[in-house]
Design a protein around this motif. Structure first.
Motif, PDB file in Angstrom:
ATOM      1  N   LEU A  91      14.707  10.110   5.022  1.00 51.15           N
ATOM      2  CA  LEU A  91      13.640   9.087   5.048  1.00 51.15           C
ATOM      3  C   LEU A  91      13.959   8.437   3.678  1.00 51.15           C
ATOM      4  O   LEU A  91      13.956   9.206   2.524  1.00 51.15           O
ATOM      5  N   ALA A  92      14.029   7.171   3.814  1.00 46.87           N
ATOM      6  CA  ALA A  92      14.497   6.253   2.730  1.00 46.87           C
ATOM      7  C   ALA A  92      13.302   5.234   2.812  1.00 46.87           C
ATOM      8  O   ALA A  92      12.800   4.703   3.641  1.00 46.87           O
ATOM      9  N   VAL A  93      12.728   5.072   1.351  1.00 48.92           N
ATOM     10  CA  VAL A  93      11.431   4.295   1.314  1.00 48.92           C
ATOM     11  C   VAL A  93      11.652   3.226   0.141  1.00 48.92           C
ATOM     12  O   VAL A  93      12.221   3.344  -0.876  1.00 48.92           O
ATOM     13  N   SER A  94      11.219   1.858   0.605  1.00 50.56           N
ATOM     14  CA  SER A  94      11.179   0.785  -0.418  1.00 50.56           C
ATOM     15  C   SER A  94       9.626   0.372  -0.353  1.00 50.56           C
ATOM     16  O   SER A  94       9.256   0.035   0.472  1.00 50.56           O
ATOM     17  N   ALA A  95       9.316   0.440  -1.542  1.00 54.61           N
ATOM     18  CA  ALA A  95       7.762   0.000  -1.766  1.00 54.61           C
ATOM     19  C   ALA A  95       7.399  -0.432  -3.147  1.00 54.61           C
ATOM     20  O   ALA A  95       7.650   0.186  -4.100  1.00 54.61           O
ATOM     21  N   SER A  96       7.161  -1.879  -3.296  1.00 55.25           N
ATOM     22  CA  SER A  96       6.564  -2.079  -4.460  1.00 55.25           C
ATOM     23  C   SER A  96       5.083  -1.648  -4.740  1.00 55.25           C
ATOM     24  O   SER A  96       4.301  -1.003  -4.263  1.00 55.25           O
ATOM     25  N   SER A  97       4.762  -1.858  -6.095  1.00 53.43           N
ATOM     26  CA  SER A  97       3.535  -1.339  -6.727  1.00 53.43           C
ATOM     27  C   SER A  97       2.650  -2.694  -7.088  1.00 53.43           C
ATOM     28  O   SER A  97       1.232  -2.404  -7.278  1.00 53.43           O
ATOM     29  N   GLN A 155       0.502  -1.151  -0.058  1.00 58.34           N
ATOM     30  CA  GLN A 155      -0.145   0.127  -0.004  1.00 58.34           C
ATOM     31  C   GLN A 155       1.019   1.231   0.042  1.00 58.34           C
ATOM     32  O   GLN A 155       0.520   2.156  -0.379  1.00 58.34           O
ATOM     33  N   ILE A 156       2.092   1.282   0.419  1.00 59.58           N
ATOM     34  CA  ILE A 156       2.887   2.442   0.850  1.00 59.58           C
ATOM     35  C   ILE A 156       3.129   3.140  -0.585  1.00 59.58           C
ATOM     36  O   ILE A 156       2.999   4.469  -0.759  1.00 59.58           O
ATOM     37  N   SER A 157       3.440   2.368  -1.641  1.00 61.16           N
ATOM     38  CA  SER A 157       3.592   3.106  -2.978  1.00 61.16           C
ATOM     39  C   SER A 157       2.249   3.879  -3.357  1.00 61.16           C
ATOM     40  O   SER A 157       2.476   4.938  -4.142  1.00 61.16           O
ATOM     41  N   SER A 158       1.306   3.329  -3.387  1.00 63.91           N
ATOM     42  CA  SER A 158       0.112   4.267  -3.577  1.00 63.91           C
ATOM     43  C   SER A 158      -0.373   5.292  -2.527  1.00 63.91           C
ATOM     44  O   SER A 158      -0.649   6.316  -3.238  1.00 63.91           O
ATOM     45  N   ILE A 159       0.232   5.194  -1.547  1.00 62.66           N
ATOM     46  CA  ILE A 159      -0.040   6.376  -0.268  1.00 62.66           C
ATOM     47  C   ILE A 159       0.729   7.473  -0.677  1.00 62.66           C
ATOM     48  O   ILE A 159       0.362   8.592  -0.722  1.00 62.66           O
TER      49      ILE A 159
END
Length: 259
Positions: free
Chosen positions: A155-161, A121-125
């Motif tokens: 802030l570093a983020v890894s998020a799949s779609s 969900q993170i990539s959508s947010i």
């Protein structure tokens, strides 16, 4: 409450020199991450209230930030899992808001890792149009630089779609554990926020808990039953240090808004 651990000072000054030298490499790794910008309208629509000041719900996350940091510092922990008894409690929103709130602290480098591999969900947010496949990093097939993006300095983020199959097998693999060690070694974050799926319904959470220091359980006001909370506690007891329960979707104010 988790047992307190007394922190010990460095054994001798040479360790401090090594630490200072290694920070140069750490800074280079952070600088090498692709920097992305967050759209303000998208943030407000997704209820990301800690990205910019002004939302009354921000204070609640700042209080949560301070409580979490205090517990992490006392116990010498860094990695916090965010989970819930069931889907639709807003746990991913809580994870993202807590990450941005922590990153607002000048000296606090934070990693947000979306390991809800079945339904990320993170990539959508965050509106990540070029989301990278987190599973490749867990499999050892991609580097930190090619997997993570950076918001601001901290802030570093890894998020799949997209979702993946056989997620539990990947989460408990040796390659996933090696990837987490590499993440800590290269980026040296003060806090790692891991967005995990719901506890009930799969073994994904239990599969990854050996890589976690502590866990926050997010429940939905008026939706999550006490029976489900109790069931989660039974599943998690002995497997993780439970920091507490976050009650989400609480109504407040006169406009009918909630958080």
């Amino acid at each position: 409450m988790p047992a307190k651990v007394k922190l010990q000072p460095a054994a001798h000054a040479a360790l401090e020199v090594v630490a200072r030298q290694s920070m140069v490499s750490v800074d280079e790794h952070w600088a090498g991450l692709e920097r992305v910008e967050l759209d303000g309208d998208r943030a407000r629509e997704a209820r990301l209230v800690t990205f910019a000041a002004g939302d009354p719900a921000q204070a609640s996350f700042d209080v949560l930030r301070t409580k979490v940091l205090r517990c992490l510092n006392v116990n010498n922990w860094t990695t916090v899992a965010i989970t819930s008894p069931e889907p639709e409690t807003g746990k991913s929103i809580v994870a993202a808001n807590l990450a941005f709130s922590l990153a607002n602290l000048q000296s606090c480098r934070v990693v947000l890792l979306d390991l809800n591999l079945r339904q990320p969900q993170i990539s959508s947010i965050l509106g990540l149009g070029m989301a990278r496949a987190t599973e490749s990093f867990l499999q050892g097939r991609s580097s930190i630089k090619s997997t993570f993006v950076r918001y601001g300095e901290n802030l570093a983020v890894s998020a799949s779609s997209h979702g993946v199959t056989r997620s539990a097998e990947l989460l408990q693999s040796q390659s996933a554990r090696t990837a987490m060690i590499q993440l800590h070694d290269k980026l040296c974050p003060a806090v790692v926020i891991v967005d995990l799926p719901a506890v009930l319904g799969s073994d994904d959470v239990l599969a990854f808990l050996p890589n976690i220091d502590c866990t926050l359980l997010v429940v939905g006001a008026g939706t999550t039953t006490m029976a489900k909370i109790h069931c989660c506690e039974q599943e998690l007891v002995g497997e993780t240090n439970l920091l507490g329960i976050v009650l989400n979707k609480c109504r407040y104010g006169h406009d009918g808004g909630y958080y």
